[in-house]
Design an enzyme around this catalytic site. Structure first.
Site, PDB file in Angstrom:
ATOM      1  N   LYS A  54     -67.815   7.272 -75.339  1.00 38.26           N
ATOM      2  CA  LYS A  54     -68.009   5.772 -75.455  1.00 38.26           C
ATOM      3  C   LYS A  54     -66.649   5.226 -75.736  1.00 38.26           C
ATOM      4  O   LYS A  54     -66.214   4.390 -75.061  1.00 38.26           O
ATOM      5  CB  LYS A  54     -68.994   5.389 -76.426  1.00 38.26           C
ATOM      6  CG  LYS A  54     -70.385   5.889 -76.221  1.00 38.26           C
ATOM      7  CD  LYS A  54     -71.318   5.692 -77.449  1.00 38.26           C
ATOM      8  CE  LYS A  54     -72.861   6.289 -76.987  1.00 38.26           C
ATOM      9  NZ  LYS A  54     -73.551   6.190 -78.101  1.00 38.26           N
ATOM     10  N   GLN A  98     -74.226   5.337 -84.164  1.00 38.64           N
ATOM     11  CA  GLN A  98     -74.494   6.320 -83.298  1.00 38.64           C
ATOM     12  C   GLN A  98     -75.788   7.112 -83.962  1.00 38.64           C
ATOM     13  O   GLN A  98     -75.737   7.562 -85.386  1.00 38.64           O
ATOM     14  CB  GLN A  98     -73.403   7.405 -83.028  1.00 38.64           C
ATOM     15  CG  GLN A  98     -73.631   8.845 -82.428  1.00 38.64           C
ATOM     16  CD  GLN A  98     -74.162   8.467 -81.096  1.00 38.64           C
ATOM     17  OE1 GLN A  98     -73.409   7.525 -80.447  1.00 38.64           O
ATOM     18  NE2 GLN A  98     -75.058   9.057 -80.538  1.00 38.64           N
ATOM     19  N   ASP A 121     -76.149  -2.095 -79.045  1.00 36.94           N
ATOM     20  CA  ASP A 121     -77.350  -1.367 -78.695  1.00 36.94           C
ATOM     21  C   ASP A 121     -78.611  -2.189 -78.380  1.00 36.94           C
ATOM     22  O   ASP A 121     -79.519  -1.624 -77.846  1.00 36.94           O
ATOM     23  CB  ASP A 121     -77.553  -0.284 -79.819  1.00 36.94           C
ATOM     24  CG  ASP A 121     -76.924   1.097 -79.374  1.00 36.94           C
ATOM     25  OD1 ASP A 121     -76.761   1.399 -78.485  1.00 36.94           O
ATOM     26  OD2 ASP A 121     -76.674   1.785 -80.183  1.00 36.94           O
TER      27      ASP A 121
END
Length: 301
Positions: A54, A98, A121
């Site tokens: 990422k 994460q 997200d």
């Protein structure tokens, strides 16, 4: 010879990232530098690989990346303090926590602590609710990537019957909401569904997101269906470790009109749409700040 179209997620992700890079350059010319903060707790090897990828994609796109690597023993309060600091920092546009988190951390509480405007997200309840209502919010990256692939493969999705296998908060539920927005008829099947296989046999589009290797074979699929395989499962194949999807690819291939491979299908799209969400968040925050400044100026006069 099979005429099935392989849906190339790598190539599609490259196109999305090229557009993101151009958008970042435009924002920078306007004095806006998009920035993504990534929080990683513990030493989970898979999570470390995901985070590294990422950050690499962010740097390639010109997005400033910030890493917060916290120990497995980080407390809930310490994590919430880090999130609060990032929420308050106007130089940070996106916050990614994460997953999975260590067992002692309340995942829902931590995700809910992220400012929904920075929730790249798309997991905050404000964004989840907005998606279900059809509002313009930050949406989960994997379902968004699946929609991009579907539109490329199918064109107009209106009126098609889509079956989503799996009802997770990360993929299944938001996937169903996005398909409804695209005017599909949507069926969600899961572990408690009665005769899920028969329901899938009626589908023009199948989204497999159940986390069981090779569960869906040709007998589940209508001839000519389009299949998006979200599953990523590591199996032992004759003494060698390999990745397979939730769909038995070799069985399904002659039956369907288009299908994503695993790997190389949905996976690259997830990171591409994380970058896209970060740019969207940066633009929205800049516009909100500009509107607020104008409102202050007007109030003076």
């Amino acid at each position: 010879m099979s005429t099935t179209k392989l849906i190339d997620g790598k190539a599609a992700a490259a196109r999305v990232l090229t557009q993101v890079k151009e958008d970042v350059a435009t924002l920078k010319r306007d004095g806006i530098e998009p920035a993504l903060a990534v929080i990683l707790l513990g030493e989970d090897p898979a999570s470390q690989v995901y985070v590294r990828n990422k950050i690499l994609r962010a740097e390639e796109a010109g997005i400033r990346s910030l890493e917060y690597r916290l120990g497995t023993d980080t407390s809930q309060a310490q994590l919430l303090n880090v999130i609060a600091e990032l929420n308050a920092d106007p130089g940070v546009n996106g916050i990614l926590l994460q997953l999975p988190l260590p067992a002692h951390i309340e995942e829902a509480r931590a995700l809910q602590a992220i400012d929904p405007r920075k929730d790249v997200d798309g997991f905050h309840s404000e964004n989840v609710g907005g998606l279900s209502q059809g509002r313009d919010v930050l949406t989960p990256c994997t379902p968004s990537g699946c929609m991009y692939l579907l539109r490329e493969a199918c064109g107009d999705l209106s009126g098609k019957h889509a079956v989503v296998i799996g009802r997770s908060n990360i993929v299944g539920k938001p996937m169903a909401a996005l398909l409804l927005q695209a005017h599909c008829s949507v069926t969600v099947v899961h572990s408690r569904s009665t005769d899920a296989k028969s329901l899938c046999q009626l589908a023009d589009i199948v989204i497999a997101a159940v986390g069981k290797p090779r569960l869906i074979d040709a007998s589940w699929l209508k001839p000519g269906a389009v299949v998006i395989d979200v599953g990523i499962n590591r199996i032992d194949d004759q003494g060698r470790s390999r990745l397979v999807g939730d769909v038995d690819f070799d069985s399904a291939l002659p039956q369907v009109s288009a299908i994503t491979p695993v790997p190389g299908g949905v996976g690259p799209m997830t990171i591409a749409f994380l970058m896209k969400n970060t740019v969207t968040a940066a633009l929205q925050q800049a516009q909100a700040q500009r509107s607020q400044s104008e409102a202050v100026c007007l109030s003076i006069y």
